[in-house]
Design a protein around this motif. Structure first.
Motif, mmCIF file in Angstrom:
data_model
loop_
_atom_site.group_PDB
_atom_site.id
_atom_site.type_symbol
_atom_site.label_atom_id
_atom_site.label_comp_id
_atom_site.label_asym_id
_atom_site.label_seq_id
_atom_site.Cartn_x
_atom_site.Cartn_y
_atom_site.Cartn_z
ATOM 1 N N MET B 90 31.854 44.645 62.637
ATOM 2 C CA MET B 90 32.517 45.607 63.093
ATOM 3 C C MET B 90 33.767 44.089 63.482
ATOM 4 N N ILE B 91 33.221 42.957 63.412
ATOM 5 C CA ILE B 91 34.720 41.874 64.117
ATOM 6 C C ILE B 91 34.912 41.430 62.655
ATOM 7 N N PRO B 113 31.102 36.376 54.896
ATOM 8 C CA PRO B 113 30.743 36.928 56.266
ATOM 9 C C PRO B 113 29.752 38.531 55.445
ATOM 10 N N GLY B 114 29.579 38.879 54.795
ATOM 11 C CA GLY B 114 29.351 39.231 53.521
ATOM 12 C C GLY B 114 27.915 38.787 53.040
ATOM 13 N N LEU B 115 27.404 37.431 52.646
ATOM 14 C CA LEU B 115 26.144 37.062 52.455
ATOM 15 C C LEU B 115 25.028 37.338 53.551
ATOM 16 N N TYR B 116 25.821 37.645 54.707
ATOM 17 C CA TYR B 116 24.755 38.005 55.956
ATOM 18 C C TYR B 116 24.844 39.933 55.993
ATOM 19 N N GLY B 117 24.969 40.384 55.273
ATOM 20 C CA GLY B 117 25.604 41.570 55.163
ATOM 21 C C GLY B 117 25.222 43.037 54.288
ATOM 22 N N HIS B 118 25.817 43.359 54.089
ATOM 23 C CA HIS B 118 24.460 44.619 53.149
ATOM 24 C C HIS B 118 25.000 44.952 51.819
ATOM 25 N N THR B 119 26.708 44.231 51.493
ATOM 26 C CA THR B 119 26.788 44.286 50.200
ATOM 27 C C THR B 119 26.130 43.241 49.209
ATOM 28 N N ALA B 161 37.881 36.845 56.795
ATOM 29 C CA ALA B 161 37.349 38.171 58.309
ATOM 30 C C ALA B 161 37.618 39.704 57.754
ATOM 31 N N LEU B 162 38.343 39.660 56.889
ATOM 32 C CA LEU B 162 38.465 40.951 56.092
ATOM 33 C C LEU B 162 37.496 41.773 55.584
ATOM 34 N N VAL B 163 36.710 40.815 54.680
ATOM 35 C CA VAL B 163 35.513 40.982 53.429
ATOM 36 C C VAL B 163 34.787 41.723 54.008
ATOM 37 N N ASN B 164 34.462 42.097 55.307
ATOM 38 C CA ASN B 164 33.400 42.705 55.582
ATOM 39 C C ASN B 164 34.209 43.982 56.343
ATOM 40 N N ASP B 165 35.547 44.402 56.141
ATOM 41 C CA ASP B 165 36.188 45.931 56.296
ATOM 42 C C ASP B 165 35.953 45.884 58.349
ATOM 43 N N PRO B 166 35.605 45.052 58.934
ATOM 44 C CA PRO B 166 35.669 45.713 60.259
ATOM 45 C C PRO B 166 36.915 46.267 60.949
ATOM 46 N N GLN B 167 36.074 46.856 62.323
ATOM 47 C CA GLN B 167 37.724 47.704 63.177
ATOM 48 C C GLN B 167 38.186 46.739 63.720
ATOM 49 N N VAL B 168 37.601 45.372 64.396
ATOM 50 C CA VAL B 168 38.835 45.024 64.931
ATOM 51 C C VAL B 168 38.596 43.128 64.162
ATOM 52 N N LEU B 169 40.291 42.622 64.246
ATOM 53 C CA LEU B 169 40.630 41.825 63.348
ATOM 54 C C LEU B 169 40.655 40.449 65.008
ATOM 55 N N LEU B 170 39.870 39.349 65.148
ATOM 56 C CA LEU B 170 40.356 38.615 66.779
ATOM 57 C C LEU B 170 40.645 37.470 65.633
ATOM 58 N N ALA B 171 42.255 36.547 66.786
ATOM 59 C CA ALA B 171 42.724 35.913 65.286
ATOM 60 C C ALA B 171 42.944 35.546 67.645
ATOM 61 N N ASP B 172 42.358 33.603 67.056
ATOM 62 C CA ASP B 172 42.520 33.330 68.431
ATOM 63 C C ASP B 172 43.550 31.911 68.036
ATOM 64 N N GLU B 173 44.299 32.015 68.390
ATOM 65 C CA GLU B 173 45.426 30.675 68.290
ATOM 66 C C GLU B 173 45.460 31.161 66.815
ATOM 67 N N PRO B 174 46.011 31.863 66.174
ATOM 68 C CA PRO B 174 46.323 31.865 64.238
ATOM 69 C C PRO B 174 46.654 30.602 64.057
ATOM 70 N N THR B 175 47.757 30.589 64.732
ATOM 71 C CA THR B 175 48.924 29.719 64.579
ATOM 72 C C THR B 175 49.342 28.324 64.633
#
Lengths: 416, 227
Positions: B90-91, B113-119, B161-175
């Motif tokens: 999700m995230i 992240p995909g390696l720990y998922g189901h893809t 961050a996008l590879v598992n197609d999450p609902q929410v992107l959480l960016a912590d001081e990305p710049t």
């Protein structure tokens, strides 16, 4: 999700974790080298030790085989409780006759005595022979000692006190080289005897003493007559029984027969000693047991040192890779997945260490064998023990660092 | 889920730590609804509770009180493994220091992240390559992080961050570690991703960065300041 696809998922994840572990093993090559070396040296010593113990065992069986599982060796005097001033001349020809006639199952009884360090001459060739043994018919047979050529003694030879002999491999080589000694006459001290048989090379010394291959064997009658020995006693005797079943029972029979003939009261110790293959094996396995404990301890220490090297380097590695661990957990790796990866790294390295160790160990063992320091036998045991202990070390010593990695809290290691 | 539906609903979230025996309240009753497709800036100075709130939003920490509905599911007190799975699915996380694995390629970092998922592996790989192309790194897929600039590393992290197609992107001081020009590029990229309908939460202390978001939430002493 169905059960089948859940299992497939698991398998896929396991494969992926294994691959990550392999990649990390390669990425942290220096750490990997040290772990492989540390474990490898331990496994190498384990390999040498297992091979040496197997070699010692094979040696023991060879000795027992040479001795013969169907033989009993009787020696005058009690070698177990050797009292001071005890007589060794306790076995008489009358004993031999009695055994021949009334010991059930015994088909061959050969008495023996020997003279030592006599000069032996053939033409101009003169040597010193450490043991001239006197025996009766069936000497080669009773010792399970095949003749390379010629014949064994017969009853007539003994009865006539024939001037003939069987020659061991060493004096035969020394006197005749590669020529056949059969039919040649040699002088033992001043006694001319004709060689009727040559014993094969035996090699195995049956427990210290002079090498058996240095012997020359005469008929017992000839030895006692010509060298002026008393005619009542002899030193030792070999008994062959027709069946090895109930060996213990047959030994007891022999013992009580001899005790009865020697007039020993109950409670009095034997004045003779009985030796069987079993007894030799018991002695050898006692010796092997000691070896096993000593070498086993050494191997354990060596392998444990490898384990500590692994544990230390893995602790360092977990520290160094905090960010990677925290990241993976944040991205959805379960604790189990992180634990599995570090354990897999540890086991991969210990298995590589085992491979290195076995190679090193076998090389070292071969070298020790070449230098005649150790008797070596490689068997599946080496492979099994090395592999199993490597896996055990990997899991045992990898577990704590792996647990530490798995227990890391992402928010504590991912700052900013 | 369509735009406008609530994806995150925080109700009266509290969080306290004990520090030297005395409990310290870091969050004091946070209530917040975030709808699908929003671009939110979570602002606050250090010590405002901003990081703690982000950890709770990202399922990296549990609140001491209150409820957290993610897609309608109460996730406030789930077990570790369950949280791991939800984070995975999700995230999408983007960190200030990128946190790429140094010894594998950009492509493999994105796949992680995909390696720990189901893809399935092949699909995962294709997806990673597609995302790397999307963030402008089609020609850098086999590069190791050390061979990439900071901006490029952060792009890899965004793709990841996008590879598992999450609902929410959480960016912590990305710049936080990028120069201003690169920062603008990264923020534009996040805006693009948001325009395609993904919810983005941008955690920052910087007003200029926050300006890219459509809604600003300012945290002050553990509370949301009304603005």
């Amino acid at each position: 999700m169905t059960a089948a696809s859940a299992i497939l998922d698991r398998l896929r994840l396991s494969g992926r974790i294994l691959r990550m572990a392999l990649v990390a093993v390669w990425a942290y090559r220096l750490r990997s080298c040290f772990v492989i070396l540390g474990v490898g040296l331990g496994i190498a010593s384990l390999t040498v030790i297992v091979a040496a113990i197997d070699g010692a065992e094979r040696k023991a069986y060879e000795i027992v085989d040479t001795f013969g599982p169907d033989a009993i060796f009787v020696i005058g005097g009690d070698i177990h409780n050797r009292a001071v001033g005890q007589r060794f001349d306790t076995l008489t020809y009358a004993d031999v006759e009695a055994l021949r006639q009334s010991l059930p199952g015994a088909y061959l009884v050969v008495p023996m005595r020997s003279e030592h360090n006599l000069p032996v001459r053939f033409e101009r060739n003169k040597i010193q022979v450490s043991a001239i043994v006197g025996a009766t018919e069936g000497y080669a047979q009773v010792w399970n000692w095949p003749l390379a050529e010629g014949r064994d003694f017969t009853a007539e030879d003994i009865a006539q006190g024939a001037k003939i002999c069987l020659i061991g491999d060493t004096p035969a080589q020394e006197l005749f080289g590669d020529d056949s000694p059969l039919g040649q006459t040699i002088f033992i001290d001043k006694l001319p005897v004709q060689i009727v048989g040559r014993l094969i090379y035996r090699g195995t010394p049956t427990g210290g003493g002079t090498p058996v291959d240095e012997r020359i064997i005469l008929p017992l009658s000839t030895l006692t007559q010509r060298f002026n020995l008393d005619r009542k006693y002899f030193r030792a005797l070999r008994v062959k029984v027709s069946s090895t079943e109930n060996m213990a029972f047959q030994v007891e029979n022999l013992r009580s027969l001899l005790r009865h003939r020697h007039g020993l009261e109950e409670g009095e110790p034997d004045n003779f000693s009985l030796l069987t293959a079993d007894e030799i094996l018991k002695f050898l396995s006692m010796f092997k047991g000691g070896l096993l404990v000593f070498l086993g301890l050494t191997a354990t220490v060596a392998v444990l040192v490898g384990g500590f090297v692994l544990a230390n380097l893995f602790y360092l590695s977990v520290d160094e890779r905090k960010a990677e661990i925290g990241l993976k957990k944040a991205l959805g790796a379960r604790n189990g997945a992180v634990l599995a990866q570090f354990l897999a790294e540890a086991v991969i390295l210990t298995l590589l260490g085992a491979l290195l160790g076995m190679t090193l160990g076998m090389g070292l063992a071969k070298l020790l064998e070449k230098l005649e320091i150790l008797e070596i036998l490689f068997s599946w045991k080496v492979f099994t023990w090395s592999t199993l202990s490597a896996v055990a070390i990997g899991i045992l010593f990898g577990l704590r660092p792996a647990r530490r990695a798995a227990a890391m809290v992402p928010i504590e290691v991912l700052k900013g | 889920m369509t735009a406008g539906d609530t994806v995150i609903r925080l109700a009266d979230i509290g969080k306290s730590f004990s520090q030297g025996g005395a409990p310290v309240e870091v969050l004091k009753g946070i209530s917040l609804d975030i709808a699908v497709g929003e671009f939110i800036a979570l602002l606050g100075t250090s010590g405002s509770g901003k990081s703690t709130l982000m950890h709770i939003l990202g399922l990296l920490d549990r609140p001491s009180a209150g409820s957290y509905l993610l897609n309608g599911q109460d996730v406030a007190q789930l077990a570790d493994d369950h949280l791991s799975e939800l984070r995975n699915r999700m995230i999408g996380f983007i960190f200030q220091s990128f946190y790429l694995i140094p010894y594998v390629s950009a492509r493999e970092n994105v796949m992680l992240p995909g390696l720990y998922g189901h893809t399935a592996g092949r699909r995962l790989r294709a997806r990673a390559e597609e995302l790397l192309a999307l963030v402008g790194l089609a020609d850098r897929m086999d590069f190791k992080p050390s061979q990439l600039s900071g901006g490029q590393q952060q792009r890899v992290a965004i793709a990841r961050a996008l590879v598992n197609d999450p609902q929410v992107l959480l960016a912590d001081e990305p710049t936080g570690q990028l120069d201003s020009k690169t920062s603008v590029e990264i923020l534009e990229l996040l805006s693009d991703i948001n325009r395609q309908g993904r919810t983005v939460i941008l955690v920052t202390h910087d007003q200029q960065t926050a300006a890219y978001a459509k809604r600003r939430i300012v945290l002050d002493d553990g509370r949301i300041r009304n603005s």
